[in-house]
Design an enzyme around this catalytic site. Structure first.
Site, PDB file in Angstrom:
ATOM      1  CG  ASP A 454      -1.803   1.177   1.349  1.00 51.68           C
ATOM      2  OD1 ASP A 454      -2.302   1.627   0.306  1.00 51.68           O
ATOM      3  OD2 ASP A 454      -1.997   1.684   2.465  1.00 51.68           O
ATOM      4  CG  ASP A 876      -1.497   1.975   6.851  1.00 50.18           C
ATOM      5  OD1 ASP A 876      -1.884   1.768   5.682  1.00 50.18           O
ATOM      6  OD2 ASP A 876      -1.662   3.057   7.428  1.00 50.18           O
TER       7      ASP A 876
END
Length: 1252
Positions: A454, A876
């Site tokens: 990400d 995350d």
């Protein structure tokens, strides 16, 4: 069951749902949930689950039978129970029954004790949770009841800081408008408080008497595990009211900042969303485990072949020879022919030779339950954190294989603890250590080829700062110098002074004072811009003291935007369910909040509809430019064009952008729209789709107001980490929801993309044909490129077996691919996914923009499906969970978005830069250690077992064993278990600094070079070679040897002692040769095991044991007499030398003629140490100059040429800037050049990473 569309009108107005739908759902097939308040008799008809939680598995009566049944479901235990039964047959077994029963009982007992201990704590935890007290409204009064007695339909009272006992519909609270605040950290990992609100019709039920008369009925969805979604309807007082997740309090939440609240139990016990989410975690296997499946089948086939050969030999021997000695060696009563004797001999040899089958390595068992007591939160109600997956004790039970699974699990557990204890992966700022949340994947960390990452919060800090904005066509945020150029950071004046605003956030920094001036002079566009930012959000405001505001936002973006509006004079102060209060330029203004059209990953925008004090209704909207620009009013085009240019400029600088717009609504239109929204919210089926359609209707023909740009800085060490991983031949794919320009700029900043790349392909097609054509052109350019074919390690075994063979795999890889979300949707279709994968895998870096969480998982699954490569996903946030679970290895970053990613991960830490250490150090070492362990394990077991095979040809194939039964039992348990365990836990080929310094050392794991089928056969061949020498050398020597007095030396027990001693010494020397990193523990285990062997050997042949057990230890003094003969020691020495010398010679030649990179690195390390020792001996006689130098310019070679060349220097990190420009002439040439340089310059610095 859902209420049909043709429901009678009278029921639409009635307080209860129609009677024809009140069917009793069968357990497990519930289609809808019905709960009537204060009516237990009615609710009991549906037989809903009670609120009693049971995570335990056994009780006193069922423990023994159930636990044994579970254990014997394991193939290993069943296999060795079968062997035990064979050993109980006198005609079959030549070994005592205790050689199998003792290890089997030991393993079963250890596992049973562990299971009983775990279940005891589960019982204890269950009792603690079930007996927690709750206030339940029963017959008009509040009564204290245990949680286990709470039923569906009960009304319970919660007080501040209490855990929610069940899934409740919030009825009323002590706060105005039925608001209450909860903490959901135990559910989704997010620590920020969330607000829940009772529907207006029940928020007035604040006293006991009115609640006791409440008889509303809830009809809602059946139990499910969707934490963020709830759909239901409340029927009461001849009306029905829509219910959503905002009206629910879920079990596991904690009530905060709210004195009390009342709730109606909708789901209880195992039906709660908490317990629905606490199922078993999917068990991941490593590639080595999968390879072992095949190898074990081959070994088992080899065992059967040996058994057949020896059985045939027995039948022939008995027919040709044995029949002549019936008077001396009569057959057993049950044996009536040579054929039947051979049949029994087959099973006897299966027992004796079964130790070649590492069944315990083949069978793995994940000791994990749905909810472990240690995983429950302190309050007893939260979501169980994912337990560490540690395999229990399993064993190859007859004798030598007992500790092999134990060793595997201990080794993996040790590797996991090394990760947990690594201080260099500890974040002091957040006080967060690295955590290995599984013990089953440690060696897989050394084989990763693809990393899917990400961007926000993973590569960047996810700490947002309002940087720039565009208001009505004018850009703010840049500071210009006197020449009209953008001023650099060091040349900027002081930041904007917000001291005139007493409510301003002192931490907020902005550099362009013209924006504040526009607000102060009353620019209507600027006012409307910040008015939108202060109204269009879901932030909660808390004011602990007068003027000190604390904003609690669900995302850092929202917090940054509301804080910006606050500093520019539009201060969000408070909200209620119907109002929002904003201080505009010092004046308090209260807006009536009519609707919130919330954000989700599909809409990518949020809106609010408010009525100002003058009565005007306006919709404010903010969202992604790709979504919002298509929903604007056609005019004016000039403003749209200017704002689009600003958006592209901001995205080019790596900033996160949002577009702002508004729309005025008249009363008549809003009234009709609100009615349509109400009808959609009451729908029982497809409610979300209907609401989305209604939202789409009103969010159209909006007026463009401007755009915002938020800065999200890179985390420290990200460019260096990506550069190192790239040099380790790890391909990095970034999957982000940001727009293309932002993602590309971040790609340049973190060195994924460089100006030295041959080309960066950008795929933006909107149709299938456009995407296919763009991918085709990219492949053609790569194939036509004059760049050299990639070099490095090769592995024909792996490459030839790949499912996706392609000429593009030979491309050097100096390409990158950027693809948008709408193009990716077409690329992932079944008929095009292989074209996309072929193109992407030929690139060094891939960036996917504007992707959804589902698309992230689909991309990972695509690589897993068609490439024989280990994948790792790191993220995350909650939107990364599906990607993390799909990859072979999931890594969670404990950042700003809660810990949902951490809870779903296999490994977690706080910063992306720790990934390089996790893979290049811990992962590489774990893979190396596990491979060396397995190679040695197969070697020593074959060397041990094959001696019985050779002996069969000299004992009439009678299934007689060479060794005594105690040696057979203790060989793997005591004599050879600890040395290999020490090697598997502590061994390393090069120090950690060299692992980071030479990333190419990582490639052998990616190509499976250290343990594959070829290495397996080499180990087997070495084991068979050792067994031949260990048997035939003593046999040949002792056959003619005599003692000092001239008597015959050879006898069965003396031969057994000689062979056993030779074997133990040979395998001990072999593990000494295999050990690359010696510690005190290695020395102690290796030499200590040898000492223990001799101690036990002499003890078993001593007078003491004979006096105590005369029937078991009959050969008194045999070991002492045998080992006292010089001939025996010469035989042992000769056997050891002949077994070991070929290995030493081969390794010496390989090191000299064809060294691995690790060999060369170790050699360079020795050279460096010698040079340092020589330099320490040199002393300076005098100083040639007293001049001091203050030169401390941190710069690297190559930047002068780069600047003069005019290339765009968009690289944000200088630490590894030379990587891309450095010549890639091969690691060996580079290392030789480095060695020659260091030899010529005594003060040469440490070597730099090598390019492959």
């Amino acid at each position: 069951m859902t209420v049909p569309k043709e429901m009678p009108e009278k029921w639409a107005r009635a307080g209860a749902p129609p009677s024809w739908s009140r069917k009793k759902p069968s357990w497990g097939t519930e289609e809808e949930r019905r709960a009537r308040a204060n009516d237990r008799e009615y609710n009991e008809k549906f037989q809903y689950a009670s609120n009693c939680i049971k995570t335990s598995k056994y009780n006193i009566l069922t423990f023994l039978p159930v636990n044994l049944f579970e254990q014997f479901q394991e193939v290993a235990n069943t296999y060795f129970l079968f062997l035990l039964i064979l050993q109980l047959i006198p005609q079959v077994s030549s070994l005592s029954w205790f050689t199998t029963i003792v290890p089997l009982v030991l393993v079963l007992a250890i596992t049973a004790v562990k299971d009983a201990t775990d279940d005891y704590f589960r019982h204890k935890s269950d009792n603690q949770v079930n007996n927690r007290q709750s206030q339940v409204l029963i017959r008009g009064s509040l009564q204290q009841e245990p949680w286990m007695n709470v039923c569906v339909g009960d009304i319970i009272k919660l007080e501040n800081n209490q855990f929610v006992a069940a899934d409740l519909l919030l009825l009323s609270s002590s706060e105005p408008h039925g608001l209450c605040y909860i903490e959901t950290a135990e559910l989704d990992g997010e620590t920020n408080m969330k607000v829940r609100q009772a529907i207006p019709v029940t928020s007035e039920l604040r006293d006991i008497s009115r609640l006791a008369k409440f008889d509303g009925e809830v009809v809602c969805e059946p139990p499910n595990n969707k934490l963020d979604r709830f759909s239901g309807t409340l029927y009461w007082k001849e009306s029905k009211f829509p219910l959503s997740n905002q009206n629910m309090l879920l079990r596991g939440c904690v009530l905060r900042n709210t004195e009390w609240c009342f709730g109606l139990v909708v789901f209880a016990g195992p039906d709660t969303k908490l317990m629905q989410n606490s199922g078993r975690t999917k068990f991941k296997r490593t590639s080595i485990d999968r390879l072992m499946n095949t190898l074990v089948l081959w070994i088992f086939g080899f065992l059967v072949c040996m058994g057949v050969i020896l059985a045939i030999g027995n039948a022939i021997w008995e027919h040709e020879v044995g029949t002549r000695f019936q008077a001396y060696l009569p057959w057993d009563e049950a044996v009536d022919s040579a054929f039947f004797s051979g049949f029994l001999s087959f099973w006897s040899y299966i027992i004796i030779l079964n130790t070649v089958v590492p069944i315990s390595l083949y069978v793995r068992f994940c000791a994990q339950v749905s909810v472990r007591p240690s995983c429950l939160p302190p309050g007893g109600g939260g979501l169980p954190r994912r337990p560490v997956r540690v395999g229990p004790v399993r064993g190859s039970l007859p004798e030598p294989d007992l500790l092999s699974p134990c060793s595997v699990e201990v080794i993996r557990l040790g590797h996991s603890y090394f990760i947990n204890w690594d201080k260099k992966m500890f974040c002091a700022k957040k006080r967060t250590p690295a955590e290995a949340r599984t013990t089953t994947l440690s060696e897989e960390l050394g084989q990763v080829e693809y990393v899917f990452s990400d961007k926000t919060g993973t590569l960047t800090q996810n700490v947002m700062a309002f940087s720039k904005c565009s208001v009505s066509g004018r850009s703010y945020g840049d500071v210009l110098d006197v020449l009209g150029h953008k001023a650099e950071l060091g040349e900027r004046p002081e930041p904007v002074d917000f001291s005139s605003n007493p409510l301003a956030d002192k931490q907020f920094v902005f550099w362009d004072s013209s924006l504040l001036q526009a607000v102060k002079t009353g620019d209507p566009h600027a006012h409307e811009f910040f008015r939108l930012l202060s109204l269009c959000h879901t932030v909660m405001s808390e004011e602990k003291t007068e003027g000190e505001l604390y904003y609690k936002a669900q995302s850092p973006d929202e917090g940054a935007l509301v804080t910006a509006a606050r500093n520019f004079g539009f201060v969000f102060r408070a909200r209620t369910p119907q109002t929002i209060t904003v201080h505009e330029m010092g004046t308090a203004v209260t807006y009536q909040l009519l609707a919130i059209l919330d954000f989700n990953n599909v809409r990518k925008r949020m809106s609010v509809i408010v009525r100002n004090p003058e009565g005007r209704i306006r919709l404010y909207c903010k969202g992604a430019d790709t979504i919002l620009l298509d929903r604007l009013h056609p005019s004016p085009q000039e403003l749209l064009s200017t704002t689009t240019d600003h958006l592209n400029e901001y995205a080019g600088e790596g900033l996160r952008t949002l577009v702002l717009a508004y729309k005025d609504l008249d009363e008549e239109y809003y009234g009709g729209w609100a009615q349509r929204r109400l009808q959609a919210s009451l729908a029982q089926d497809s409610r979300e789709d209907r609401l989305a359609s209604v939202y789409e209707e009103v969010e159209s023909d909006m007026v463009l107001l401007g755009a915002t740009a938020i800065e999200d800085k890179l985390q420290q060490g990200v460019p260096e980490t990506i550069a190192l991983l790239t040099l380790a031949n790890i391909k990095i794919w970034v999957l982000t929801g940001d727009k293309q320009e932002t993602a590309v700029n971040i790609g340049y900043s973190c060195k994924m993309l460089t100006d030295d790349m041959a080309e960066v392909f950008i795929v933006t097609g909107h149709t299938v044909l456009e995407v296919r054509e763009e991918l085709r052109k990219a492949r053609e350019k790569m194939l036509d490129s004059p760049h050299a074919v990639g070099n490095g390690f090769t592995c024909p075994e792996k490459r030839s077996s790949a499912k996706l063979p392609s000429v593009l795999e030979a491309v050097a890889g100096e390409y990158a691919l950027v693809i948008n979300g709408h193009s990716l949707a077409h690329a992932l279709e079944a008929d095009m996914e292989l074209e996309f994968l072929e193109t992407a895998c030929a690139c060094r870096a891939v960036i996917c923009c504007r992707v959804t969480p589902l698309q992230k998982a689909q991309v990972v699954e695509l690589v897993k499906k068609h490439k024989k490569a280990v994948t790792l996903a790191i993220g995350d946030g909650a939107n990364d969970v599906s990607m993390i679970k799909t990859a072979h290895i999931g890594v969670g970053i404990s950042g700003q978005e809660g810990i949902q990613a951490v809870l779903a991960s296999d490994y977690s830490f706080s910063q992306f830069k720790f990934l390089q250490r996790l893979l290049l150090v811990h992962g590489r070492w774990s893979y190396l250690r596990m491979c060396k362990f397995l190679c040695y394990f197969f070697y020593k077991n074959f060397a041990f077992t094959m001696v019985h095979f050779w002996f069969g040809f000299f004992c009439g194939f009678s299934a007689q064993t060479v060794y005594d039964q105690y040696f057979i039992t203790l060989y793997n348990i005591v004599y050879t278990s600890l040395p290999v365990l020490a090697m598997g836990v502590f061994d390393q080929d090069v120090p950690e600094q060299r692992s980071m310094e030479y990333p190419k050392l990582y490639e052998p794991g990616q190509l499976n070079l250290l343990f594959n089928k070829r290495e397996f056969f080499i180990c087997i061949a070495q084991g068979i070679y050792t067994s031949v020498l260990v048997f035939f050398i003593p046999y040949g020597v002792l056959a003619e040897a005599t003692r000092g007095d001239g008597s015959q030396l050879a006898d069965y027990q003396s031969f057994a002692v000689t062979v056993a001693t030779s074997l133990v010494i040979v395998v001990s020397v072999q593990i000494g040769l295999d050990t690359g990193y010696w510690t005190a523990i290695n020395h102690f285990f290796i030499w200590g095991s040898l000492a223990v062997y001799f101690a036990i050997l002499f003890a078993m042949h001593s007078n003491g044991l004979f006096d105590m057990f005369p029937n078991q230890f009959r050969f008194v003094g045999n070991a002492q007499n045998t080992l006292a003969q010089p001939t025996v020691w010469l035989t042992i020495t000769l056997t050891t030398a002949v077994c070991v010398m070929p290995v030493v010679a081969f390794r010496f030649l390989k090191l000299s003629l064809k060294p691995d990179l690790s060999d060369t690195v170790r050699y360079s390390q020795l050279v460096r140490k010698k040079q340092k020792a020589q330099h320490r001996c040199l002393r300076r006689v005098g100083r040639t100059s007293s001049r001091r130098s203050g030169y401390a310019f941190s710069h690297q070679e190559g930047f002068g040429e780069l600047i003069m060349s005019g290339k765009n220097m968009r690289l944000s990190s200088l630490a590894l800037a030379g990587f891309g420009a450095r010549s890639g002439s091969g690691w060996l040439e580079g290392l030789r050049r480095k060695k020659s340089d260091s030899a010529g310059s005594p003060s040469a610095g440490p070597p730099k990473p090598l390019r492959g």
